[in-house]
Design a protein around this motif. Structure first.
Motif, short mmCIF file in Angstrom:
data_model
loop_
_atom_site.label_atom_id
_atom_site.label_comp_id
_atom_site.label_asym_id
_atom_site.label_seq_id
_atom_site.Cartn_x
_atom_site.Cartn_y
_atom_site.Cartn_z
N VAL A 284 0.87 -1.18 0.00
CA VAL A 284 0.00 0.00 0.00
C VAL A 284 0.91 1.23 0.00
CG1 VAL A 284 -1.94 -1.10 1.17
CG2 VAL A 284 -0.17 0.03 2.54
N THR A 285 0.51 2.26 -0.77
CA THR A 285 1.38 3.44 -0.92
C THR A 285 1.21 4.45 0.22
OG1 THR A 285 -0.29 4.44 -2.33
CG2 THR A 285 1.49 3.22 -3.43
N GLY A 286 0.27 4.19 1.13
CA GLY A 286 0.07 5.11 2.25
C GLY A 286 -0.92 4.51 3.24
N VAL A 287 -1.22 5.29 4.28
CA VAL A 287 -2.14 4.82 5.32
C VAL A 287 -3.57 4.71 4.78
CG1 VAL A 287 -0.77 5.80 7.19
CG2 VAL A 287 -2.62 7.17 6.16
N HIS A 288 -4.37 3.88 5.43
CA HIS A 288 -5.78 3.74 5.07
C HIS A 288 -6.68 4.08 6.28
CE1 HIS A 288 -4.35 1.80 1.42
NE2 HIS A 288 -5.56 2.05 0.94
#
Lengths: 340, 340
Positions: free
Chosen positions: B164-168
């Motif tokens: 994943v390229t960042g937080v969710h």
């Protein structure tokens, strides 16, 4: 279709379920990702156009079956591509649907759209289905064009002949016949059917393009001005003149209408249908007189030189026989004529 | 803006008048014809995606200013392009508008759209404005991609790491804070603002692409699988697994959430926000482990390897510390969690 299936509503299968049902109208190798991938030919420019249609505003179950609404929506967008000199690559379809709408209505809409699209080898390459209180159809069409063959509204020059690729007024006449069946008493069945078909199943004029390029070959550096007559012939000519900074003279008796009009409508009303009726989806092209004559000859019946581009900014309706005084055309007349 | 102007309604200037007002948001050399003409770079494929947004379904004046609705609509479509590995070329905007809607609302919508678009050098190249009982926004975005760099959902292979390229979860948290201001009592102002901004001004991750291509250079024949997490992280992984005919194991503790969540939400709720919240518009990518590690390192904070692709078709949520039993993820859980 059995009655259980035909009474199924969008809410019974949900937007996701409906999307799955609609996938059979789309090429499986293109859909199913975040976006569709398409190939353009080498050296071609991309052409893009979009339309939004709303139930009760742009179509109605009174005059339009879902198949016809689909066909007309696809044809209108394809016609914008043809009017740029482009060939179609694909369309996307965004749908807003009330949850009570029948699934069969949506499938019939797609049926009509794909019937039109298949005629021009154009796939539906993507879409979106969402809940909405009113049925809404948003179509974006994209095509490709050889940059030297782009047809622009702004390219008309003084002295150009103005060519229409076919008759005008037929679509509006078809709509009037659907709304007021009492008007059909002086028409033969075949005449009535032809006018209604002109309204329900308009044909984007991609067939004109190869003929046009053939005629132009010796002059291939030439820019052709034009647009489609989706909002009426008068609108098309006024828009071209505005964009090109020129005026025009139209010859009243050169404006070609369906033959049926001659025994069915008073000449003045026939002219109004032709100028302001709209949705004929013919091309209105401006090009040098000789080339215009050659084009009209190749296109055959209905195609005509209807006038020429002049200095100034006025669009005049002229009568060679001087029975009628010259009349200046403007966009608000269309709205007056039909009370829109 | 004076009060007379700001109270002006669409019916006061008409659809045509509104279109003229909106032209200042579009490049003048592109609009004004039947369709827009765009150039694609040599050897690139065309990528197309479309979304329809309806007032009261997809946006609401309660939680979303017109500027934010515009930004979010543009960002969602651009994110679909980024998720294909494509760079943006332009968007078209179709608007259905009630005649009582304020013109200033529409201008603010366009303001928000263009703020987002300008960040990614993307013009609005065309559109349509029509009357509708409900405000409807149909966007079609198109971009271009090097055919060897297309990111597809169907390309995941067993053994791939899932990045994943960042937080969710941040976007959903922001929405909750807007709907239920009482939730913010344990948050600092800056924390609250950051979460709300994540909801109102999401950023499509075009910045990931050049980093990804740089890491891949020695293996440029490699196909990368991926999509964006617009419908939630769980949805993205399930969709990729379905399209690729594989399964996946997610490590519960590897799923990165905003730091704020640690002192604000119980861990189980934080995880639900991350898996099912949606609209974070991060990219979810599947690639070989070493490359995945390099990518995460280059992307920095928030980026993480959250699991790996496995044989079979099951998407498992696993706990290394065995506090929680394995859990099978499926799409209907998202709807259950948020009662959609």
């Amino acid at each position: 279709m059995n009655s259980e299936l035909s009474s199924q509503q969008v809410k019974d299968i949900g937007e996701q379920g409906l999307l799955e049902r609609l996938q059979r109208f789309c090429p499986p190798e293109i859909i199913g990702d975040d976006a569709a991938v398409l190939e353009t030919a080498l050296g071609q420019s991309l052409v893009v156009t979009t339309d939004v249609l709303v139930d009760g505003v742009h179509f109605s179950n009174l005059t339009t079956s879902p198949e016809d609404a689909g066909w007309r929506a696809a044809a209108a967008n394809l016609s914008d591509l043809a009017a740029m000199g482009a060939s179609p690559l694909g369309i996307t379809v965004g749908l807003g649907l009330p949850s009570e709408l029948r699934v069969s209505w949506v499938e019939r809409l797609y049926q009509g759209m794909t019937e039109c699209l298949q005629k021009y080898n154009t796939p539906i390459v993507g879409g979106d289905v969402v809940r909405s209180p009113v049925t809404t159809l948003a179509i974006t069409a994209f095509g490709q064009v050889n940059p030297s063959q782009i047809i622009r509204r702004s390219a008309a020059v003084i002295g150009n002949a103005i060519v229409v690729t076919g008759v005008h007024g037929a679509s509006h006449a078809g709509l009037e016949l659907l709304l007021h069946p009492e008007l059909e008493q002086n028409l033969k069945d075949a005449e009535r059917t032809a006018l209604i078909l002109a309204h329900q199943r308009p044909q984007p004029r991609f067939d004109v393009l190869p003929i046009l390029w053939k005629i132009l070959t010796p002059n291939s550096q030439l820019s052709i001005a034009g647009m489609d007559s989706s909002d009426g012939l008068a609108d098309a000519i006024i828009q071209i003149c505005r964009a090109s900074g020129v005026g025009a003279v139209l010859e009243r008796r050169q404006i070609s209408v369906p033959k049926t009009f001659n025994h069915w409508l008073p000449p003045e009303q026939a002219l109004k249908y032709a100028l302001y009726g709209g949705e004929d989806f013919e091309l209105v092209l401006c090009l040098p007189q000789e080339l215009a004559s050659a084009l009209v000859q190749h296109l055959g019946e209905g195609a005509a030189i209807v006038g020429s581009i002049t200095p100034g900014s006025t669009v005049l309706l002229h009568d060679e026989q001087k029975k009628f005084p010259d009349q200046v055309l403007n966009l608000s007349q269309g709205f007056q004529h039909f009370g829109q």
